[in-house]
Design a protein around this motif. Structure first.
Motif, PDB file in Angstrom:
ATOM      1  N   ALA A   1       0.832  -1.207   0.000  1.00 49.77           N
ATOM      2  CA  ALA A   1       0.000   0.000   0.000  1.00 49.77           C
ATOM      3  C   ALA A   1       0.866   1.256   0.000  1.00 49.77           C
ATOM      4  N   LEU A   2       1.899   1.258   0.824  1.00 43.99           N
ATOM      5  CA  LEU A   2       2.792   2.418   0.902  1.00 43.99           C
ATOM      6  C   LEU A   2       3.469   2.666  -0.442  1.00 43.99           C
ATOM      7  N   ASN A   3       3.993   1.623  -1.055  1.00 48.99           N
ATOM      8  CA  ASN A   3       4.699   1.792  -2.326  1.00 48.99           C
ATOM      9  C   ASN A   3       3.773   2.254  -3.441  1.00 48.99           C
ATOM     10  N   ALA A   4       2.506   1.856  -3.391  1.00 46.90           N
ATOM     11  CA  ALA A   4       1.538   2.307  -4.401  1.00 46.90           C
ATOM     12  C   ALA A   4       1.123   3.753  -4.157  1.00 46.90           C
ATOM     13  N   ASP A   5       0.953   4.137  -2.893  1.00 47.62           N
ATOM     14  CA  ASP A   5       0.474   5.485  -2.553  1.00 47.62           C
ATOM     15  C   ASP A   5       1.579   6.534  -2.544  1.00 47.62           C
ATOM     16  N   VAL A   6       2.750   6.171  -2.032  1.00 46.33           N
ATOM     17  CA  VAL A   6       3.865   7.114  -1.879  1.00 46.33           C
ATOM     18  C   VAL A   6       5.134   6.410  -2.367  1.00 46.33           C
ATOM     19  N   PRO A   7       5.379   6.421  -3.673  1.00 47.50           N
ATOM     20  CA  PRO A   7       6.509   5.647  -4.199  1.00 47.50           C
ATOM     21  C   PRO A   7       7.852   6.123  -3.658  1.00 47.50           C
ATOM     22  N   GLU A   8       8.752   5.164  -3.528  1.00 50.41           N
ATOM     23  CA  GLU A   8      10.102   5.484  -3.073  1.00 50.41           C
ATOM     24  C   GLU A   8      10.828   6.303  -4.139  1.00 50.41           C
ATOM     25  N   MET A   9      11.533   7.347  -3.686  1.00 58.43           N
ATOM     26  CA  MET A   9      12.392   8.146  -4.563  1.00 58.43           C
ATOM     27  C   MET A   9      13.786   8.121  -3.948  1.00 58.43           C
ATOM     28  N   ARG A  10      14.786   7.989  -4.801  1.00 56.84           N
ATOM     29  CA  ARG A  10      16.164   7.986  -4.310  1.00 56.84           C
ATOM     30  C   ARG A  10      17.085   8.535  -5.400  1.00 56.84           C
ATOM     31  N   TRP A  11      18.290   8.855  -5.016  1.00 59.89           N
ATOM     32  CA  TRP A  11      19.286   9.356  -5.959  1.00 59.89           C
ATOM     33  C   TRP A  11      20.177   8.211  -6.416  1.00 59.89           C
ATOM     34  N   ASP A  12      20.504   8.205  -7.679  1.00 55.91           N
ATOM     35  CA  ASP A  12      21.512   7.331  -8.268  1.00 55.91           C
ATOM     36  C   ASP A  12      22.451   8.266  -9.005  1.00 55.91           C
ATOM     37  N   GLY A  13      23.449   8.768  -8.294  1.00 51.77           N
ATOM     38  CA  GLY A  13      24.318   9.799  -8.860  1.00 51.77           C
ATOM     39  C   GLY A  13      23.531  11.082  -9.036  1.00 51.77           C
ATOM     40  N   ASP A  14      23.435  11.574 -10.266  1.00 48.59           N
ATOM     41  CA  ASP A  14      22.671  12.786 -10.566  1.00 48.59           C
ATOM     42  C   ASP A  14      21.257  12.495 -11.032  1.00 48.59           C
ATOM     43  N   VAL A  15      20.827  11.248 -10.948  1.00 49.19           N
ATOM     44  CA  VAL A  15      19.521  10.833 -11.461  1.00 49.19           C
ATOM     45  C   VAL A  15      18.596  10.505 -10.288  1.00 49.19           C
ATOM     46  N   ILE A  16      17.356  11.016 -10.355  1.00 53.64           N
ATOM     47  CA  ILE A  16      16.331  10.647  -9.377  1.00 53.64           C
ATOM     48  C   ILE A  16      15.666   9.381  -9.889  1.00 53.64           C
ATOM     49  N   VAL A  17      15.587   8.380  -9.025  1.00 57.49           N
ATOM     50  CA  VAL A  17      14.964   7.108  -9.385  1.00 57.49           C
ATOM     51  C   VAL A  17      13.671   6.983  -8.585  1.00 57.49           C
ATOM     52  N   VAL A  18      12.575   6.725  -9.294  1.00 54.38           N
ATOM     53  CA  VAL A  18      11.267   6.563  -8.666  1.00 54.38           C
ATOM     54  C   VAL A  18      10.819   5.119  -8.894  1.00 54.38           C
ATOM     55  N   ASP A  19      10.611   4.400  -7.796  1.00 55.77           N
ATOM     56  CA  ASP A  19      10.178   3.000  -7.876  1.00 55.77           C
ATOM     57  C   ASP A  19       8.678   2.958  -8.107  1.00 55.77           C
ATOM     58  N   ARG A  20       8.275   2.516  -9.295  1.00 53.42           N
ATOM     59  CA  ARG A  20       6.858   2.449  -9.652  1.00 53.42           C
ATOM     60  C   ARG A  20       6.397   1.003  -9.827  1.00 53.42           C
ATOM     61  N   SER A  21       7.183   0.064  -9.271  1.00 44.49           N
ATOM     62  CA  SER A  21       6.861  -1.351  -9.438  1.00 44.49           C
ATOM     63  C   SER A  21       5.532  -1.721  -8.785  1.00 44.49           C
ATOM     64  N   ALA A  22       5.127  -1.039  -7.722  1.00 50.16           N
ATOM     65  CA  ALA A  22       3.840  -1.326  -7.076  1.00 50.16           C
ATOM     66  C   ALA A  22       2.673  -1.005  -8.000  1.00 50.16           C
ATOM     67  N   LEU A  23       2.927  -0.183  -9.017  1.00 50.66           N
ATOM     68  CA  LEU A  23       1.888   0.169  -9.992  1.00 50.66           C
ATOM     69  C   LEU A  23       2.062  -0.639 -11.281  1.00 50.66           C
ATOM     70  N   ASP A  24       2.933  -1.664 -11.213  1.00 50.83           N
ATOM     71  CA  ASP A  24       3.261  -2.478 -12.395  1.00 50.83           C
ATOM     72  C   ASP A  24       3.795  -1.613 -13.530  1.00 50.83           C
ATOM     73  N   GLU A  25       4.571  -0.608 -13.167  1.00 53.59           N
ATOM     74  CA  GLU A  25       5.193   0.277 -14.148  1.00 53.59           C
ATOM     75  C   GLU A  25       6.704   0.229 -13.967  1.00 53.59           C
TER      76      GLU A  25
END
Length: 165
Positions: free
Chosen positions: A101-125
């Protein structure tokens, strides 16, 4: 630069008279309904972020910002994740349902060097990677989140300062 109600505003010259209907290329402050709360018959926002309007997406603002402002969005997202994890737990939700539920409602965001990575796997994306443009500016979740321009004095915390022409 971060401004809060507990600290006085730094001297930045005249306050801007912000147009609520910015045009592409104009600077302003942006927030979303997830940051909004009712206040004294109106609306306030927990945070607003300084940036430049790039375009509109279904009427919503797509805007770009500096790395410092993008970092504030990522940090605020992680604060929201901690908050909602505690809320879900307090209401009796347990793993693995809580994390789904948390991952679908408030996806994890993190840095990978200069790139922001947004985990959208909970939305099958697929994972969303937000890279800086040629000027080092970020378009944080534009076209995915419903951002709108807001008056700077309607925010409790302001990240960044708008650019003057």
């Amino acid at each position: 630069m971060e401004l809060t109600l507990e600290r006085p505003r730094p001297e930045t010259g005249m306050l801007l008279d912000l147009d609520p209907f910015l045009q592409p290329g104009e600077s302003g402050y942006f927030a979303g309904e997830w940051l909004e709360y009712p206040y004294d018959g109106g609306r306030r926002f927990e945070a607003a972020y300084a940036g430049t309007l790039v375009r509109r997406w279904n009427g919503w603002a797509v805007w770009s910002c500096t790395r410092d402002v993008a970092a504030a969005v990522v940090t605020d997202q992680e604060h929201a994740r901690r908050h909602w994890r505690a809320e879900y737990r307090a209401h009796g939700m347990t793993e693995p349902r809580l994390s789904r539920a948390l991952n679908a409602d408030v996806p994890e965001m993190r840095w990978d060097g200069d790139v922001i990575v947004v985990d959208r796997s909970a939305l099958d994306e697929p994972e969303l990677r937000i890279e800086p443009d040629e000027r080092g500016r970020y378009d944080v979740m534009g076209g995915h989140w419903m951002w709108e321009e807001v008056p700077v004095d309607a925010a409790d915390t302001v990240h960044g300062v708008v650019e003057r022409p």
